[in-house]
Design an enzyme around this catalytic site. Structure first.
Site, short mmCIF file in Angstrom:
data_model
loop_
_atom_site.label_atom_id
_atom_site.label_comp_id
_atom_site.label_asym_id
_atom_site.label_seq_id
_atom_site.Cartn_x
_atom_site.Cartn_y
_atom_site.Cartn_z
N GLU A 170 -2.02 5.64 3.43
CA GLU A 170 -0.66 6.01 3.80
C GLU A 170 -0.45 7.52 3.95
O GLU A 170 0.29 8.13 3.18
CB GLU A 170 0.33 5.46 2.77
CG GLU A 170 0.32 3.96 2.65
CD GLU A 170 1.48 3.41 1.80
OE1 GLU A 170 2.24 4.22 1.26
OE2 GLU A 170 1.62 2.19 1.71
N GLU A 365 -2.04 -3.76 1.75
CA GLU A 365 -1.04 -3.88 0.68
C GLU A 365 0.15 -4.68 1.17
O GLU A 365 0.65 -4.46 2.28
CB GLU A 365 -0.49 -2.51 0.24
CG GLU A 365 -1.46 -1.65 -0.51
CD GLU A 365 -0.85 -0.32 -0.93
OE1 GLU A 365 0.39 -0.23 -1.10
OE2 GLU A 365 -1.62 0.64 -1.07
#
Ligand code: FCB
Length: 460
Positions: A170, A365
């Protein structure tokens, strides 16, 4: 599709797993020569993390990894995604490798493989060595070069046993939350630094990708958290423009250089409102655009946007979005206040599959925090809200596959309750409950449910 009770089956080769990150679970913050990271510094800065929590002990996974891997095996996980703490490997971020730091990951990899669980390594899940931050952190080009050195060192030790390598987790969060909004380490609030960081993270990814590949890695990827954004009014052109800008800042600024060979001019124009583009050098986009084998997608909730005069925009997390209203999430919400909308995942995967064809995706995720309570008997947690969340999102992922998206696997966030960044231990994302006083692990109902999903390769 997404809310039905119909049974669904995933492709035979579908990969099931769970994910964690070093600072969130390991603890042992001063052991075996580990240096300080920006999260050690940030969590010690008063007011930055809920109740002054730190990752000093976390889930004590550093010492309990054997039991944790046994639990993974019991649940039937095919794969386990974890991150390496850079400051364990190079306490100062550059220079000599600390073999004792790598010893831990060596043991962990062997333990996993011994139990038939395939490791997926994330090289950077936000714990930058503090020494590098003291030299400018990701605003400094040298950090990207140091990252490739570090990647090389980790590969040299583990590359014979680990097939799948991802560079960054991320990068939007590292850049915009860390250097723009200041709610993540290192806590800076500077839009120029934000965009320099974006580029140097991308360059670090590209250089590490080259280094890993040159050393023989077969599967290299990156994990992003693209927004799944929608116009508040589907008929409004202005709202559609708002969506386009937010997608530019969260999705295309990363994915176009990685998968389409460069930044779109529109994004460079936007960035140049905040910083000169001198930090982007000739040749950088070529390095960033080298092929990858796998794209990791993290998805939690959708975003709704409207164009509205005078709206403040997304602040440091989205520089230059004044005039855009980020609509408050609508129930149902998780304990994070995040809107629960599985169809946002189907839409996102389908869009990415269209915009960036040819690269397989994996959900690295997905999951939810809920205010779990340990049953008074001490042996169970009835988290039916989490089961419903996961059920909905797995059906949503399945719908994307049915629509032709090349999705290879699903990793739940998270295996364990853990240190949820600025929320500390206050938010529980685990399918396994952690009693932080005793470090006892108690699989929640969702863990048992997930075990059954894996066994059946589907739901119902
Ligand atoms: C993601 C992070 C992960 C965890 C989840 C809830 O943004 O990658 O570490 O905090 O959110």
């Amino acid at each position: 599709m997404t809310n039905s009770n119909e049974p669904v089956r995933f492709p035979d080769s579908f990969i099931w797993g769970a994910a964690t990150a070093s600072y969130q679970i390991e603890g042992a913050a001063r052991e075996a020569g580990r240096g300080p990271s920006i999260w050690d510094t940030f969590s010690r800065t008063p007011g930055k993390v809920h109740a002054g929590h730190t990752g000093d002990v976390a889930c004590d996974h550093y010492h309990r990894y054997r039991d944790d891997v046994a639990l993974m095996a019991e649940l039937g996980l095919h794969t386990y995604r974890f991150s390496i703490a850079w400051p364990r490997v190079q306490p100062d971020g550059t220079g000599p490798v600390n073999p004792y730091g790598l010893d831990f990951y060596d043991r962990l990899v062997d333990e996993l493989r011994g139990r038939g669980i395939e490791p997926i390594i994330t090289l950077y899940h936000w714990d930058l060595p503090q020494t590098l931050e003291d030299r400018g952190g990701w605003t400094n080009r040298e950090t990207a070069e140091a990252f490739a050195e570090y990647a090389r060192a980790v590969y040299a030790r583990l590359g014979d046993r680990v097939q799948t390598w991802t560079t960054l987790n991320e990068p939007w969060c590292s850049a915009y939350l860390g250097y723009g909004a200041g709610v993540h380490a290192p806590g800076r609030t500077d839009p120029a630094a934000t965009f320099q960081t974006v580029h140097h993270l991308l360059l670090g990814h590209g250089l590490a990708n080259q280094a890993l590949r040159a050393a023989g890695a077969s599967t290299v990827g990156i994990t992003v958290n693209p927004t799944s954004a929608f116009p508040a009014d589907p008929a409004s052109e202005a709202d559609a423009k708002a969506v386009e800008l937010v997608e530019d800042l969260q999705n295309r600024i990363f994915l176009d250089p990685i998968l389409r060979g460069g930044y779109p001019q529109r994004i460079l124009d936007h960035v140049s409102r905040f910083t000169s583009l001198d930090h982007i050098r000739d040749g950088d986009e070529k390095i960033i655009g080298e092929p990858i084998d796998l794209l990791g997608i993290n998805y939690y909730s959708p975003t709704y946007l409207a164009a509205r005069d005078g709206a403040p925009g997304g602040g440091g997390a989205f520089p230059g979005t004044e005039g855009i209203e980020f609509i408050a999430p609508e129930p149902p919400l998780t304990d994070m206040g995040w809107q629960i909308q599985p169809s946002g995942l189907t839409a996102l995967l389908s869009k990415l599959g269209r915009d960036y064809p040819g690269v397989p995706m994996i959900i690295t995720e997905n999951g939810a925090a809920f205010p779990d309570q340990l049953h008074p008997a001490g042996d169970r947690v009835d988290d039916s809200d989490r089961v419903a969340y996961l059920d909905g999102h797995l059906r949503a992922a399945h719908a994307a596959i049915a629509a032709g998206v090349d999705l290879r696997g699903y990793l739940v966030w998270s295996l364990l309750d853990n240190f949820e960044w600025s929320y500390g231990y206050d938010k529980r994302f685990g399918i396994v409950y952690v009693d932080y006083l005793t470090q006892r692990r108690v699989p929640k109902a969702s863990a048992r449910w997930y075990q059954e999903v894996i066994r059946r390769n589907g739901i119902g």
